[in-house]
Write a protein that holds these residues in place. Structure first.
Motif, PDB file in Angstrom:
ATOM      1  N   HIS A  20       0.834  -1.198   0.000  1.00  0.00           N
ATOM      2  CA  HIS A  20       0.000   0.000   0.000  1.00  0.00           C
ATOM      3  C   HIS A  20       0.874   1.255   0.000  1.00  0.00           C
ATOM      4  O   HIS A  20       0.640   2.179  -0.793  1.00  0.00           O
ATOM      5  CB  HIS A  20      -0.909  -0.013   1.229  1.00  0.00           C
ATOM      6  CG  HIS A  20      -1.643   1.263   1.477  1.00  0.00           C
ATOM      7  ND1 HIS A  20      -2.682   1.698   0.680  1.00  0.00           N
ATOM      8  CD2 HIS A  20      -1.466   2.220   2.431  1.00  0.00           C
ATOM      9  CE1 HIS A  20      -3.122   2.866   1.129  1.00  0.00           C
ATOM     10  NE2 HIS A  20      -2.402   3.211   2.187  1.00  0.00           N
ATOM     11  N   VAL A  21       1.869   1.279   0.879  1.00  0.00           N
ATOM     12  CA  VAL A  21       2.778   2.431   0.949  1.00  0.00           C
ATOM     13  C   VAL A  21       3.582   2.544  -0.344  1.00  0.00           C
ATOM     14  O   VAL A  21       3.781   3.645  -0.882  1.00  0.00           O
ATOM     15  CB  VAL A  21       3.700   2.315   2.179  1.00  0.00           C
ATOM     16  CG1 VAL A  21       4.847   3.322   2.115  1.00  0.00           C
ATOM     17  CG2 VAL A  21       2.891   2.513   3.453  1.00  0.00           C
ATOM     18  N   ALA A  23       2.676   1.659  -3.355  1.00  0.00           N
ATOM     19  CA  ALA A  23       1.803   2.190  -4.409  1.00  0.00           C
ATOM     20  C   ALA A  23       1.577   3.693  -4.239  1.00  0.00           C
ATOM     21  O   ALA A  23       1.593   4.450  -5.221  1.00  0.00           O
ATOM     22  CB  ALA A  23       0.464   1.446  -4.392  1.00  0.00           C
ATOM     23  N   GLU A  24       1.379   4.123  -3.006  1.00  0.00           N
ATOM     24  CA  GLU A  24       1.140   5.551  -2.757  1.00  0.00           C
ATOM     25  C   GLU A  24       2.381   6.383  -3.070  1.00  0.00           C
ATOM     26  O   GLU A  24       2.289   7.481  -3.622  1.00  0.00           O
ATOM     27  CB  GLU A  24       0.707   5.753  -1.304  1.00  0.00           C
ATOM     28  CG  GLU A  24      -0.661   5.200  -0.968  1.00  0.00           C
ATOM     29  CD  GLU A  24      -1.770   5.899  -1.731  1.00  0.00           C
ATOM     30  OE1 GLU A  24      -1.809   7.141  -1.741  1.00  0.00           O
ATOM     31  OE2 GLU A  24      -2.598   5.191  -2.350  1.00  0.00           O
ATOM     32  N   LEU A  25       3.555   5.852  -2.714  1.00  0.00           N
ATOM     33  CA  LEU A  25       4.797   6.582  -2.991  1.00  0.00           C
ATOM     34  C   LEU A  25       5.066   6.670  -4.494  1.00  0.00           C
ATOM     35  O   LEU A  25       5.483   7.705  -5.007  1.00  0.00           O
ATOM     36  CB  LEU A  25       5.973   5.907  -2.281  1.00  0.00           C
ATOM     37  CG  LEU A  25       6.027   6.076  -0.757  1.00  0.00           C
ATOM     38  CD1 LEU A  25       7.141   5.216  -0.167  1.00  0.00           C
ATOM     39  CD2 LEU A  25       6.236   7.546  -0.370  1.00  0.00           C
ATOM     40  N   GLU A  26       4.810   5.576  -5.198  1.00  0.00           N
ATOM     41  CA  GLU A  26       5.034   5.577  -6.651  1.00  0.00           C
ATOM     42  C   GLU A  26       4.052   6.505  -7.366  1.00  0.00           C
ATOM     43  O   GLU A  26       4.393   7.135  -8.376  1.00  0.00           O
ATOM     44  CB  GLU A  26       4.929   4.153  -7.188  1.00  0.00           C
ATOM     45  CG  GLU A  26       6.114   3.279  -6.767  1.00  0.00           C
ATOM     46  CD  GLU A  26       5.988   1.836  -7.229  1.00  0.00           C
ATOM     47  OE1 GLU A  26       7.021   1.178  -7.384  1.00  0.00           O
ATOM     48  OE2 GLU A  26       4.835   1.372  -7.424  1.00  0.00           O
ATOM     49  N   LYS A  27       2.844   6.604  -6.818  1.00  0.00           N
ATOM     50  CA  LYS A  27       1.855   7.519  -7.406  1.00  0.00           C
ATOM     51  C   LYS A  27       2.271   8.982  -7.181  1.00  0.00           C
ATOM     52  O   LYS A  27       2.131   9.817  -8.076  1.00  0.00           O
ATOM     53  CB  LYS A  27       0.479   7.261  -6.782  1.00  0.00           C
ATOM     54  CG  LYS A  27      -0.636   8.089  -7.393  1.00  0.00           C
ATOM     55  CD  LYS A  27      -2.003   7.563  -6.983  1.00  0.00           C
ATOM     56  CE  LYS A  27      -2.251   7.717  -5.492  1.00  0.00           C
ATOM     57  NZ  LYS A  27      -3.619   7.297  -5.119  1.00  0.00           N
ATOM     58  N   ALA A  28       2.803   9.262  -5.982  1.00  0.00           N
ATOM     59  CA  ALA A  28       3.217  10.635  -5.657  1.00  0.00           C
ATOM     60  C   ALA A  28       4.538  11.016  -6.323  1.00  0.00           C
ATOM     61  O   ALA A  28       4.782  12.188  -6.623  1.00  0.00           O
ATOM     62  CB  ALA A  28       3.326  10.795  -4.145  1.00  0.00           C
ATOM     63  N   THR A  97       0.150   7.538   8.940  1.00  0.00           N
ATOM     64  CA  THR A  97      -0.853   7.588   7.872  1.00  0.00           C
ATOM     65  C   THR A  97      -2.277   7.680   8.422  1.00  0.00           C
ATOM     66  O   THR A  97      -2.520   7.475   9.617  1.00  0.00           O
ATOM     67  CB  THR A  97      -0.762   6.341   6.990  1.00  0.00           C
ATOM     68  OG1 THR A  97      -1.227   5.203   7.751  1.00  0.00           O
ATOM     69  CG2 THR A  97       0.655   6.087   6.523  1.00  0.00           C
ATOM     70  N   LEU A 218       2.519  11.024   2.690  1.00  0.00           N
ATOM     71  CA  LEU A 218       1.587  10.069   3.300  1.00  0.00           C
ATOM     72  C   LEU A 218       1.074  10.544   4.656  1.00  0.00           C
ATOM     73  O   LEU A 218       0.249   9.881   5.285  1.00  0.00           O
ATOM     74  CB  LEU A 218       2.274   8.710   3.477  1.00  0.00           C
ATOM     75  CG  LEU A 218       2.785   8.069   2.183  1.00  0.00           C
ATOM     76  CD1 LEU A 218       3.583   6.814   2.498  1.00  0.00           C
ATOM     77  CD2 LEU A 218       1.628   7.745   1.251  1.00  0.00           C
ATOM     78  N   ASP A 220      -0.916  12.122   7.658  1.00  0.00           N
ATOM     79  CA  ASP A 220      -2.291  12.495   7.945  1.00  0.00           C
ATOM     80  C   ASP A 220      -2.307  13.299   9.242  1.00  0.00           C
ATOM     81  O   ASP A 220      -1.902  12.805  10.299  1.00  0.00           O
ATOM     82  CB  ASP A 220      -3.184  11.262   8.078  1.00  0.00           C
ATOM     83  CG  ASP A 220      -4.637  11.629   8.314  1.00  0.00           C
ATOM     84  OD1 ASP A 220      -5.350  11.870   7.327  1.00  0.00           O
ATOM     85  OD2 ASP A 220      -5.055  11.697   9.486  1.00  0.00           O
TER      86      ASP A 220
END
Length: 314
Positions: A20-21, A23-28, A97, A218, A220
């Motif tokens: 999950h982390v 994917a989020e890092l690669e998206k950002a 997060t 990431l 929050d």
């Protein structure tokens, strides 16, 4: 930095969290390559002994931290409730997060809620915090230790070893396991106060400005505020997993509410306190609440709890 390596345990939940982390890092950061380095920790190897007896939740982080300190990884993704309060020199808690459902949950093949469980029902948990609150509610329960990853625990339930087991709602939901058992019932926070940091992911990083910048996407804000209060409370009480402590903070608009419970593992003696403040008071609220229970004898009560847990339960 072109490549970032995540040190992770190999359990399904740990891998879900790390993926999950990733994917989020690669998206950002589209030009950043993110890899997982999977390793086994001491906590994964010792499955027949409760954590409180063999050193606590740090058993799940030590090997990952050592890999980071050797330069073999840059970050590690943990369930924040499993992250020790202190970090080795050279490492730090980089980001927290957004939280999932913070509640505990009852899983059962026969019974829909705690109230439906029969007299003398066998309930599985190795958490002293859950044990204490279950026995406060129902002194007739027979509490049996439950170790292993989430899937192993569910298998033991389905094999009839327990009438019900108690797990964190967040892990079940993240893995999509709600349908694996007949009844999955989140438990109200009025009945069972969660653990410090429950349902948030804590990303531990090497103390490096570039790594910290990369993971900052990431962060929050609400989760950071809530868990800061919770972790401050536990830190001041010097409470690890060898003692039963529940604490939950909740941000609502500009207010901050926190509820805490601690006591003996059999539920025979407990302290429960609540406190509210303003959102901007998050840096002090957990400490103030901790001092309030310390003044009422919390440390002495927890010393008794630890002695009972290690000599009688484990």
């Amino acid at each position: 930095m072109k490549k970032l390596i995540i040190a992770t345990r190999g359990s399904k939940l740990a891998l879900w969290q790390s993926e999950h982390v990733k994917a989020e890092l690669e998206k950002a950061h589209p030009h950043l390559a993110v890899e997982l380095s999977i390793m086994m920790t001491k906590g994964d190897k010792i499955l027949d002994t409760p954590l409180a007896k063999i050193g606590g939740k740090g058993l799940f982080t030590k090997e990952l931290e050592e890999a980071m300190l050797r330069g073999e990884a840059h970050i590690a993704v943990h369930s924040l409730k499993d992250v020790p309060m202190e970090f080795p020199e050279g490492l730090k808690l980089g980001v927290i997060t957004k939280r999932e459902d913070v509640r505990d949950a009852m899983l059962s093949e026969k019974y829909g809620c705690l109230e439906d469980l029969p007299q003398g029902a066998v309930v599985g948990t190795t958490s002293l915090r859950r044990r204490m609150q279950l026995l406060k509610l129902r002194p007739d329960f027979v509490i049996k230790n439950l170790r292993g990853n989430v899937n192993t625990r569910i298998r033991k339930l389905k094999e009839g070893e327990f009438d019900a087991i108690i797990l964190a709602s967040a892990g079940i939901k993240r893995l999509g396991l709600q349908e694996e058992v007949r009844y999955f019932t989140p438990i109200s926070k009025e009945v069972m106060i969660p653990a410090s940091g429950q349902a948030a992911l804590g990303i531990e990083i090497v103390d490096n400005a570039e790594v910290e910048r990369l993971v900052s996407v990431l962060k929050d804000e609400d989760a950071m505020i809530e868990t800061r209060v919770e972790r401050d409370f536990v830190t001041l009480l010097e409470g690890g997993c060898q003692v039963p402590i529940g604490v939950n903070a909740e941000v609502t608009q500009e207010s901050l509410h926190v509820k805490a419970i601690l006591g003996l593992p059999d539920g025979s003696q407990m302290m429960c306190e609540v406190m509210s403040g303003k959102r901007e008071e998050f840096e002090t609220l957990g400490k103030v609440l901790a001092q309030k229970v310390i003044d009422k004898g919390a440390k002495e009560l927890l010393a008794r709890a630890e002695k009972i847990a290690l000599s009688e339960i484990f």
